[in-house]
Enzyme design. Sequence first.
Site, PDB file in Angstrom:
ATOM      1  N   LYS A 112      69.725 -17.149 -19.875  1.00  0.00           N
ATOM      2  CA  LYS A 112      69.130 -17.717 -21.239  1.00  0.00           C
ATOM      3  C   LYS A 112      67.730 -18.749 -20.814  1.00  0.00           C
ATOM      4  O   LYS A 112      66.494 -18.584 -21.198  1.00  0.00           O
ATOM      5  CB  LYS A 112      69.874 -18.098 -22.196  1.00  0.00           C
ATOM      6  CG  LYS A 112      70.595 -17.228 -22.985  1.00  0.00           C
ATOM      7  CD  LYS A 112      71.279 -17.777 -24.131  1.00  0.00           C
ATOM      8  CE  LYS A 112      72.068 -18.957 -23.959  1.00  0.00           C
ATOM      9  NZ  LYS A 112      73.208 -18.669 -23.085  1.00  0.00           N
ATOM     10  N   VAL A 156      66.572 -19.463 -17.677  1.00  0.00           N
ATOM     11  CA  VAL A 156      65.414 -18.888 -16.904  1.00  0.00           C
ATOM     12  C   VAL A 156      64.421 -17.906 -17.685  1.00  0.00           C
ATOM     13  O   VAL A 156      63.115 -18.209 -17.649  1.00  0.00           O
ATOM     14  CB  VAL A 156      66.093 -18.252 -15.587  1.00  0.00           C
ATOM     15  CG1 VAL A 156      64.921 -17.700 -14.853  1.00  0.00           C
ATOM     16  CG2 VAL A 156      66.757 -19.309 -14.726  1.00  0.00           C
ATOM     17  N   LYS A 164      66.493 -27.479 -27.446  1.00  0.00           N
ATOM     18  CA  LYS A 164      67.679 -27.120 -27.361  1.00  0.00           C
ATOM     19  C   LYS A 164      68.537 -27.774 -28.355  1.00  0.00           C
ATOM     20  O   LYS A 164      69.079 -28.727 -28.238  1.00  0.00           O
ATOM     21  CB  LYS A 164      68.099 -27.404 -25.911  1.00  0.00           C
ATOM     22  CG  LYS A 164      69.516 -27.119 -25.252  1.00  0.00           C
ATOM     23  CD  LYS A 164      69.829 -25.760 -24.889  1.00  0.00           C
ATOM     24  CE  LYS A 164      71.029 -25.513 -24.374  1.00  0.00           C
ATOM     25  NZ  LYS A 164      71.209 -24.054 -23.957  1.00  0.00           N
ATOM     26  N   THR A 177      75.787 -28.612 -23.932  1.00  0.00           N
ATOM     27  CA  THR A 177      76.917 -28.842 -23.485  1.00  0.00           C
ATOM     28  C   THR A 177      77.071 -28.877 -22.110  1.00  0.00           C
ATOM     29  O   THR A 177      76.417 -28.174 -21.294  1.00  0.00           O
ATOM     30  CB  THR A 177      78.012 -28.017 -24.285  1.00  0.00           C
ATOM     31  OG1 THR A 177      77.597 -26.597 -23.898  1.00  0.00           O
ATOM     32  CG2 THR A 177      77.693 -27.771 -25.534  1.00  0.00           C
ATOM     33  N   GLY A 232      75.405 -20.023 -25.230  1.00  0.00           N
ATOM     34  CA  GLY A 232      76.345 -18.807 -25.199  1.00  0.00           C
ATOM     35  C   GLY A 232      75.650 -17.659 -26.116  1.00  0.00           C
ATOM     36  O   GLY A 232      74.599 -17.486 -26.096  1.00  0.00           O
TER      37      GLY A 232
END
Length: 233
Positions: free
Chosen positions: A15, A17, A37, A41, A112
């Site tokens: 994600k 990159v 962002k 985490t 994620g």
Amino acid sequence: MSVLFVTGTGTEIGKTVTTAAIAAAALAEGRSVAVLKPAQTGVGADEAGDAAEVVRLAGPVTTAELARFPEPLAPATAASRAGLPPVGPAEIAEAAAKLDASHDLVLVEGAGGLLVRFDDEGHTLADAARLAKAPVLVVAQAGLGTLNVTALTALALRAHGLHCPGVVIGNWPAEPDLAARCNLTDLPEAAGAPLLGVIPQGSGSLPPQTFRTAAREWLAPELWGAGPLRLPS
């Protein structure tokens, strides 16, 4: 698309990159770019996160990070274990809107997959995208098993009333097997959306200038690529 959310069918699939490649391609077109962002985490307070990696690879983009949690867990769990407040969908949508007011493109990179919990109420990136009225790009794996998780992600997007402009393969192997080669054709059907990019494996390790030059070749024009997407042979 002035605001584009970027999600994945899982974690560690490219994600960041992919976000960097889109940012680099848009910058090459003369557009101003911001990267948001919402929840970083798995990194410490003084460590470089995903937004910093996008800057390193893509160049001069504005970055914003709403929260940082040290353990590499889902944002809601990481926030709870750190004793810190979570990030809610309204906060994400508001931050994206503020960046949108002063930039041509805002990329919001999730954590994620699409339905990873951001807070104790079960809100996800999908809820933030819905509040922001923004499309959601899906980054998928190349090989065996990707069709099912891509179809499930697309189904979840539709259930939330969200538009998926396309799917990007975030980590195309140097020596693709039969499943990966077949998935170049099958992924758009699973996603119900076109294939808009193929990012080669190891692209994040390229020298930044090489990355920026190559990025437009990996992406379709819908993501500011240089021309029609050329599928790997």
